[in-house]
Design a protein around this motif. Sequence first.
Motif, mmCIF file in Angstrom:
data_model
loop_
_atom_site.group_PDB
_atom_site.id
_atom_site.type_symbol
_atom_site.label_atom_id
_atom_site.label_comp_id
_atom_site.label_asym_id
_atom_site.label_seq_id
_atom_site.Cartn_x
_atom_site.Cartn_y
_atom_site.Cartn_z
ATOM 1 N N ASP A 190 0.780 -1.093 -0.070
ATOM 2 C CA ASP A 190 -0.256 0.005 0.218
ATOM 3 C C ASP A 190 0.926 1.211 0.091
ATOM 4 O O ASP A 190 1.825 1.130 0.523
ATOM 5 C CB ASP A 190 -0.836 0.041 1.083
ATOM 6 N N LYS A 191 0.313 2.243 -0.685
ATOM 7 C CA LYS A 191 1.078 3.600 -0.549
ATOM 8 C C LYS A 191 0.088 4.736 -0.779
ATOM 9 O O LYS A 191 -0.930 4.373 -1.665
ATOM 10 C CB LYS A 191 2.071 3.699 -1.839
ATOM 11 N N LEU A 193 -1.446 2.998 -4.534
ATOM 12 C CA LEU A 193 -1.003 1.580 -4.484
ATOM 13 C C LEU A 193 -2.076 0.888 -3.625
ATOM 14 O O LEU A 193 -1.892 1.059 -2.478
ATOM 15 C CB LEU A 193 0.267 0.956 -4.534
ATOM 16 N N GLN A 194 -2.762 -0.051 -3.958
ATOM 17 C CA GLN A 194 -3.872 -0.568 -3.233
ATOM 18 C C GLN A 194 -3.772 -2.114 -3.129
ATOM 19 O O GLN A 194 -4.102 -2.714 -4.058
ATOM 20 C CB GLN A 194 -5.300 -0.306 -3.527
ATOM 21 N N HIS A 195 -3.149 -2.658 -1.907
ATOM 22 C CA HIS A 195 -3.181 -3.873 -1.730
ATOM 23 C C HIS A 195 -2.468 -4.549 -3.038
ATOM 24 O O HIS A 195 -3.231 -5.730 -3.520
ATOM 25 C CB HIS A 195 -4.457 -4.525 -1.281
ATOM 26 N N ILE A 196 -1.322 -4.404 -3.523
ATOM 27 C CA ILE A 196 -0.999 -4.918 -4.653
ATOM 28 C C ILE A 196 -0.224 -6.052 -4.200
ATOM 29 O O ILE A 196 0.780 -6.285 -3.283
ATOM 30 C CB ILE A 196 0.157 -3.845 -5.561
ATOM 31 N N ASP A 197 -0.444 -7.223 -4.965
ATOM 32 C CA ASP A 197 0.137 -8.706 -4.746
ATOM 33 C C ASP A 197 0.629 -8.986 -6.178
ATOM 34 O O ASP A 197 -0.149 -8.934 -7.080
ATOM 35 C CB ASP A 197 -0.740 -9.546 -4.425
ATOM 36 N N LEU A 198 1.880 -9.020 -6.425
ATOM 37 C CA LEU A 198 2.470 -9.248 -7.609
ATOM 38 C C LEU A 198 3.702 -10.169 -7.640
ATOM 39 O O LEU A 198 4.458 -9.683 -6.860
ATOM 40 C CB LEU A 198 2.730 -7.906 -8.502
ATOM 41 N N THR A 199 3.911 -11.263 -8.148
ATOM 42 C CA THR A 199 4.953 -11.828 -7.990
ATOM 43 C C THR A 199 5.742 -11.871 -9.801
ATOM 44 O O THR A 199 4.814 -12.134 -10.624
ATOM 45 C CB THR A 199 4.844 -13.358 -7.907
ATOM 46 N N SER A 259 3.978 3.916 -12.724
ATOM 47 C CA SER A 259 5.247 4.272 -12.688
ATOM 48 C C SER A 259 5.451 4.115 -11.110
ATOM 49 O O SER A 259 6.751 3.689 -10.768
ATOM 50 C CB SER A 259 5.387 5.567 -13.002
ATOM 51 N N THR A 260 4.575 4.507 -10.225
ATOM 52 C CA THR A 260 4.765 4.195 -8.729
ATOM 53 C C THR A 260 5.050 2.997 -8.385
ATOM 54 O O THR A 260 6.128 2.865 -7.739
ATOM 55 C CB THR A 260 3.686 5.033 -8.123
ATOM 56 N N LEU A 261 4.425 2.092 -9.038
ATOM 57 C CA LEU A 261 4.836 0.463 -8.421
ATOM 58 C C LEU A 261 6.143 0.104 -9.070
ATOM 59 O O LEU A 261 6.826 -0.283 -8.275
ATOM 60 C CB LEU A 261 3.653 -0.274 -9.456
ATOM 61 N N ARG A 295 12.915 1.280 -4.537
ATOM 62 C CA ARG A 295 12.947 1.990 -3.634
ATOM 63 C C ARG A 295 13.026 3.530 -3.954
ATOM 64 O O ARG A 295 13.835 4.425 -3.065
ATOM 65 C CB ARG A 295 13.812 1.813 -2.474
ATOM 66 N N LEU A 296 12.871 3.902 -5.309
ATOM 67 C CA LEU A 296 12.814 5.285 -5.602
ATOM 68 C C LEU A 296 11.715 5.907 -4.882
ATOM 69 O O LEU A 296 11.520 7.174 -4.663
ATOM 70 C CB LEU A 296 12.890 5.500 -7.084
ATOM 71 N N GLU A 297 10.518 5.215 -4.526
ATOM 72 C CA GLU A 297 9.575 5.536 -3.650
ATOM 73 C C GLU A 297 9.316 4.441 -2.523
ATOM 74 O O GLU A 297 9.640 3.404 -2.665
ATOM 75 C CB GLU A 297 8.275 5.375 -4.243
#
Length: 246
Positions: free
Chosen positions: A12-13, A21-27, A45-47, A53-55
């Motif tokens: 989350d962000k 970013l809402q509850h992102i699950d990604l592999t 882009s935020t993702l 860790r630029l964000e």
Amino acid sequence: MGEPLVVLRDVDKHFGPLHVLQHIDLTVHRGEVVVIIGPSGSGKSTLCRTINRLETIDSGTITVDGKELPEEGRELARLRADVGMVFQSFNLFAHRTVLDNVTLGPIKAKGVKSSVAKTHARELLDRVGVGDQAAKLPAQLSGGQQQRVAIARALAMDPKVMLFDEPTSALDPEMINEVLDVMVGLARDGMTMLVVTHEMGFARSAAHRVVFMDGGQIVEEADPETFFTAPTSNRARDFLSKILTH
Ligand SMILES: Nc1ncnc2c1ncn2[C@@H]1O[C@H](COP(=O)(O)OP(=O)(O)OP(=O)(O)O)[C@@H](O)[C@H]1O
Ligand SMILES: [Mg+2]
């Protein structure tokens, strides 16, 4: 497909009141090519930027090759080197030659000997098709050539995964394919890639999976053929009808 390489769990962000970013699950698995597609402002882009860790993120976890990115310091720099990033704007060092652009990272951040870095850089520049431009300054190259140098520069750090954020969207049409061809080549060579792009041709020929984002959420994911021909969500159908009619 290999084991999980990049894993986002319940990420989350917020930017102030915006839940970007809402509850992102990604592999993303080793050797996998994942394309992220979605409307402007959906958080693509935020993702990408959270992965090296630029964000920062508010909650959840992100691991690269089993390790969580540390907050700062030497360890962060080391793990960041595992994640190569290519942006829409090439961000090359304007006052350095093409060759220097590719060697500086390995020399400064990894302590690679200059002669070794140069040899490797020349190989990479050849691989992306700009070996004959090594002595020039970035401004003396076309946009497509500069973007290929940016790819070579990212590869020079020997990353485990490459992130591409709309790498062709600032390019003139005739230069798009020369960059996409390099990316397809990388994909064929087994590079793990996370690519934000609306280039359907690339998605179809190189992606294993398409992830559709809207409003900070992953709304749908599927193999490219299924996604482009039979999207299941209304939001994806809507989005595709807009970009496909352009
Ligand atoms: N540093 C920031 N501060 C505040 N808001 C931001 C910041 N960066 C991005 N945003 C907002 O977060 C949302 C998502 O932005 P992001 O750049 O991730 O979208 P995107 O999907 O990449 O869009 P595009 O397709 O236009 O590149 C947008 O509403 C944007 O305005
Ligand atoms: Mg973006």
